[in-house]
Design a protein around this motif. Structure first.
Motif, mmCIF file in Angstrom:
data_model
loop_
_atom_site.group_PDB
_atom_site.id
_atom_site.type_symbol
_atom_site.label_atom_id
_atom_site.label_comp_id
_atom_site.label_asym_id
_atom_site.label_seq_id
_atom_site.Cartn_x
_atom_site.Cartn_y
_atom_site.Cartn_z
ATOM 1 N N ALA A 67 0.828 -1.213 0.000
ATOM 2 C CA ALA A 67 0.000 0.000 0.000
ATOM 3 C C ALA A 67 0.858 1.257 0.000
ATOM 4 O O ALA A 67 0.462 2.288 -0.562
ATOM 5 N N PHE A 68 2.025 1.185 0.642
ATOM 6 C CA PHE A 68 2.922 2.334 0.721
ATOM 7 C C PHE A 68 4.039 2.285 -0.326
ATOM 8 O O PHE A 68 4.586 3.328 -0.702
ATOM 9 N N GLY A 69 4.376 1.091 -0.768
ATOM 10 C CA GLY A 69 5.576 0.879 -1.567
ATOM 11 C C GLY A 69 6.747 0.599 -0.632
ATOM 12 O O GLY A 69 6.825 1.156 0.467
ATOM 13 N N GLU A 70 7.647 -0.292 -1.034
ATOM 14 C CA GLU A 70 8.700 -0.759 -0.127
ATOM 15 C C GLU A 70 9.621 0.377 0.335
ATOM 16 O O GLU A 70 9.984 0.453 1.517
ATOM 17 N N ARG A 71 9.986 1.275 -0.553
ATOM 18 C CA ARG A 71 10.859 2.374 -0.155
ATOM 19 C C ARG A 71 10.173 3.283 0.849
ATOM 20 O O ARG A 71 10.758 3.681 1.867
ATOM 21 N N ASN A 72 8.916 3.620 0.578
ATOM 22 C CA ASN A 72 8.154 4.443 1.524
ATOM 23 C C ASN A 72 7.982 3.733 2.854
ATOM 24 O O ASN A 72 8.041 4.364 3.917
ATOM 25 N N PHE A 73 7.762 2.417 2.796
ATOM 26 C CA PHE A 73 7.553 1.662 4.034
ATOM 27 C C PHE A 73 8.795 1.736 4.918
ATOM 28 O O PHE A 73 8.687 1.899 6.137
ATOM 29 N N ARG A 74 9.966 1.622 4.316
ATOM 30 C CA ARG A 74 11.196 1.722 5.109
ATOM 31 C C ARG A 74 11.324 3.114 5.726
ATOM 32 O O ARG A 74 11.758 3.254 6.884
ATOM 33 N N ARG A 75 10.970 4.128 4.987
ATOM 34 C CA ARG A 75 11.029 5.495 5.518
ATOM 35 C C ARG A 75 10.010 5.673 6.650
ATOM 36 O O ARG A 75 10.324 6.283 7.688
ATOM 37 N N LEU A 76 8.820 5.132 6.471
ATOM 38 C CA LEU A 76 7.805 5.190 7.534
ATOM 39 C C LEU A 76 8.286 4.445 8.776
ATOM 40 O O LEU A 76 8.055 4.894 9.909
ATOM 41 N N ALA A 77 8.951 3.317 8.584
ATOM 42 C CA ALA A 77 9.460 2.536 9.713
ATOM 43 C C ALA A 77 10.503 3.322 10.496
ATOM 44 O O ALA A 77 10.601 3.191 11.730
ATOM 45 N N ALA A 78 11.270 4.158 9.804
ATOM 46 C CA ALA A 78 12.252 4.999 10.499
ATOM 47 C C ALA A 78 11.554 6.075 11.325
ATOM 48 O O ALA A 78 11.986 6.389 12.447
ATOM 49 N N VAL A 79 10.485 6.654 10.795
ATOM 50 C CA VAL A 79 9.714 7.628 11.565
ATOM 51 C C VAL A 79 9.067 6.948 12.769
ATOM 52 O O VAL A 79 9.059 7.481 13.884
ATOM 53 N N LYS A 80 8.539 5.765 12.561
ATOM 54 C CA LYS A 80 7.943 4.988 13.653
ATOM 55 C C LYS A 80 8.982 4.737 14.758
ATOM 56 O O LYS A 80 8.669 4.882 15.951
ATOM 57 N N ALA A 81 10.187 4.398 14.372
ATOM 58 C CA ALA A 81 11.239 4.127 15.359
ATOM 59 C C ALA A 81 11.565 5.364 16.184
ATOM 60 O O ALA A 81 11.942 5.257 17.361
ATOM 61 N N GLU A 82 11.415 6.540 15.584
ATOM 62 C CA GLU A 82 11.702 7.769 16.311
ATOM 63 C C GLU A 82 10.590 8.115 17.294
ATOM 64 O O GLU A 82 10.862 8.537 18.429
ATOM 65 N N TYR A 83 9.342 7.934 16.896
ATOM 66 C CA TYR A 83 8.224 8.408 17.721
ATOM 67 C C TYR A 83 7.533 7.308 18.527
ATOM 68 O O TYR A 83 6.870 7.601 19.518
ATOM 69 N N ASP A 84 7.679 6.052 18.109
ATOM 70 C CA ASP A 84 7.064 4.950 18.849
ATOM 71 C C ASP A 84 7.931 3.707 18.719
ATOM 72 O O ASP A 84 7.542 2.712 18.111
ATOM 73 N N PRO A 85 9.142 3.739 19.294
ATOM 74 C CA PRO A 85 10.087 2.628 19.107
ATOM 75 C C PRO A 85 9.610 1.315 19.707
ATOM 76 O O PRO A 85 10.055 0.244 19.272
ATOM 77 N N ASP A 86 8.701 1.378 20.700
ATOM 78 C CA ASP A 86 8.201 0.154 21.327
ATOM 79 C C ASP A 86 6.924 -0.364 20.669
ATOM 80 O O ASP A 86 6.323 -1.331 21.151
ATOM 81 N N ASN A 87 6.499 0.287 19.581
ATOM 82 C CA ASN A 87 5.288 -0.114 18.852
ATOM 83 C C ASN A 87 4.073 -0.177 19.778
ATOM 84 O O ASN A 87 3.276 -1.123 19.742
#
Length: 463
Positions: free
Chosen positions: A430-450
């Motif tokens: 839905a995001f595309g693999e490159r976008n997904f990796r970038r989103l995962a980096a933002v997630k790690a910054e703001y919600d690292p514990d998921n």
């Protein structure tokens, strides 16, 4: 029955004292009502429901849940068809008391609290003859809708709802307040254009408004034998339509509405809806080829946008299972497959088999956001709703069959607000693999514990 979570009385007393809103526990009066959601298939028992009244309430509820080891689910104002807003044994951050909307027609912006619905938004904007892209039902929650991308009747004219996002206020997994816009925390702002509730609890959004002095529509229904010709004609109109046009073709059991003849109620019909950001005279001219096919129901009229928005509201409590496929084209063979599958929908039900017209400002809009599906000119949306649990398996299978039918023309990415839980690969695509990796980096910054994981989840990078 979900296992009971035992919490210390002193901690619960502290939570009640800390919240300006209300706290509901199993057994409390109002608890069952507070845990009930739109989808009648979902029957879950949270440990705590924190009906927050302020951003401070949200922060306190998040911190309480983390201290007590409770999972956290977030409930905005709307549907949550997959049921992710109510989780067994969790603390639910319920935003529905936070539904204020302040329209600023001078600056053409509107500030919307996290628990507001489209009804709240549209009623606040209607007196000023302004609007922004909203969901196709007044009961849709604004927060989840916008953060998931936001597809609606006005999108071909004004862009996706997320294209109109100017700023957001979030409470993070650490209970901290964060403001984000194009200048402040820009990577987070980028992620909120489709990334949903993965990064925090959105307590308010600021959206761009647009002038909307007039709205009109043409809603036509035909007997199902005419469906292929009707859908082809609608497709051909859509291919050359101006951006003011939105709408779709639909196969649906005729609803018990005042404009539906009694002998048609509950029987399959083929319908078309063209919405138009302009006067009725112009939309009537556009639908002339459809009118020539002699619909059995014809409604061509000016209509206030706020009324159009509530015209398609689905009653709560039905069993729901949805999905979608976004398409590169919709040739005649696709029309035939679409109509045949519509004729095979589970009955009796209130199921809708929808073809949405896309394009316009959606396809021409910003390309930097994680929304690869937005280039598609068409979307097929199987929207199964029914009452009898005995139909569960058939309804789910029918939706999956619609998706399978569409694969020859699928762009491979979809708008996640139209889907339930369909697996991680569906989210990545839905995001595309490159976008997904970038989103995962933002997630790690703001919600690292998921912490915020009951959604179309983006796993933090490195987790």
């Amino acid at each position: 029955m979900a296992p009971q979570t035992t919490l210390p009385d002193s901690a619960l007393a502290g939570l009640r004292e800390d919240l300006a809103g209300e706290v509901y526990l199993p057994g409390d009066p109002g608890y069952d009502e507070a845990r009930t959601i739109h989808n009648g298939m979902i029957d879950r028992r949270p440990a705590v429901i924190a009906q927050c009244a302020t951003p401070a309430d949200v922060s306190n509820a998040v911190l309480f849940a983390r201290q007590e080891g409770l999972p956290i689910a977030v409930r905005g104002g709307g549907h949550s068809v997959a049921g992710s807003s109510v989780i067994d044994g969790a603390l639910v951050v319920d935003l529905r008391r936070m539904h204020a909307v302040v329209a600023d027609p001078e600056n053409m912006t509107v500030r919307v609290e996290g628990g507001a619905t489209m009804a709240h938004l549209d009623h606040a904007c209607q007196p000023f003859h302004v609007a922004t892209t909203g969901g196709r039902a007044s009961t849709t929650g604004v927060g989840g809708f916008v953060l998931g991308g936001g597809s609606g009747w006005l999108e071909r004219k004004f862009g996706l709802a997320s294209d109109n996002l100017l700023a957001a206020e979030l409470i993070t997994a650490e209970g901290k307040h964060v403001h984000t816009d194009a200048e402040e925390n820009p990577e987070l702002f980028w992620a909120l254009h489709g990334g949903g509730g993965n990064f925090g609890v959105a307590t308010s959004l600021t959206l761009r408004l647009h002038p909307l002095p007039r709205m009109s529509m043409a809603m036509l229904f035909f007997l199902p034998d005419n469906a292929p010709e009707v859908v082809r004609t609608f497709r051909d109109i859509g291919l050359g339509a101006p951006d003011e046009v939105g709408g779709g073709a639909i196969m649906v059991p005729a609803p018990p509405m005042p404009f539906v003849p009694e002998d048609l109620v509950g029987k399959l019909v083929c319908g078309t809806l063209l919405t138009y950001a302009g006067p009725v005279e112009e939309v009537r001219e556009l639908v002339a080829p459809l009118l020539a096919l002699k619909p059995v129901i014809e409604i061509v009229t000016d209509i206030p946008y706020v009324e159009l928005q509530s015209m398609m509201d689905d009653p709560p409590g039905l069993r729901n299972y949805w999905s979608a496929e976004y398409l590169t084209e919709f040739p005649d063979v696709a029309v035939d497959v679409f109509c045949a599958r519509g004729a095979a929908m589970p009955m009796p039900s209130a199921t809708q088999h929808v073809l949405f017209l896309m394009g316009g400002a959606v396809a021409a809009g910003p390309s930097q956001y994680p929304q690869p599906w937005r280039t598609a000119p068409w979307a097929v949306h199987p929207f199964a709703t029914w009452e009898d649990p005995a139909l569960d398996e058939r309804a789910r299978q029918w939706v999956q069959d619609v998706r399978a039918d569409a694969q020859p023309w699928s762009v491979g990415a979809t708008y996640l607000n139209f889907t339930g839980a369909e697996g991680e690969q569906r989210i990545v695509s839905a995001f595309g693999e490159r976008n997904f990796r970038r989103l995962a980096a933002v997630k790690a910054e703001y919600d690292p514990d998921n912490v915020f994981r009951f959604n179309h989840n983006i796993t933090p990078a490195g987790a």
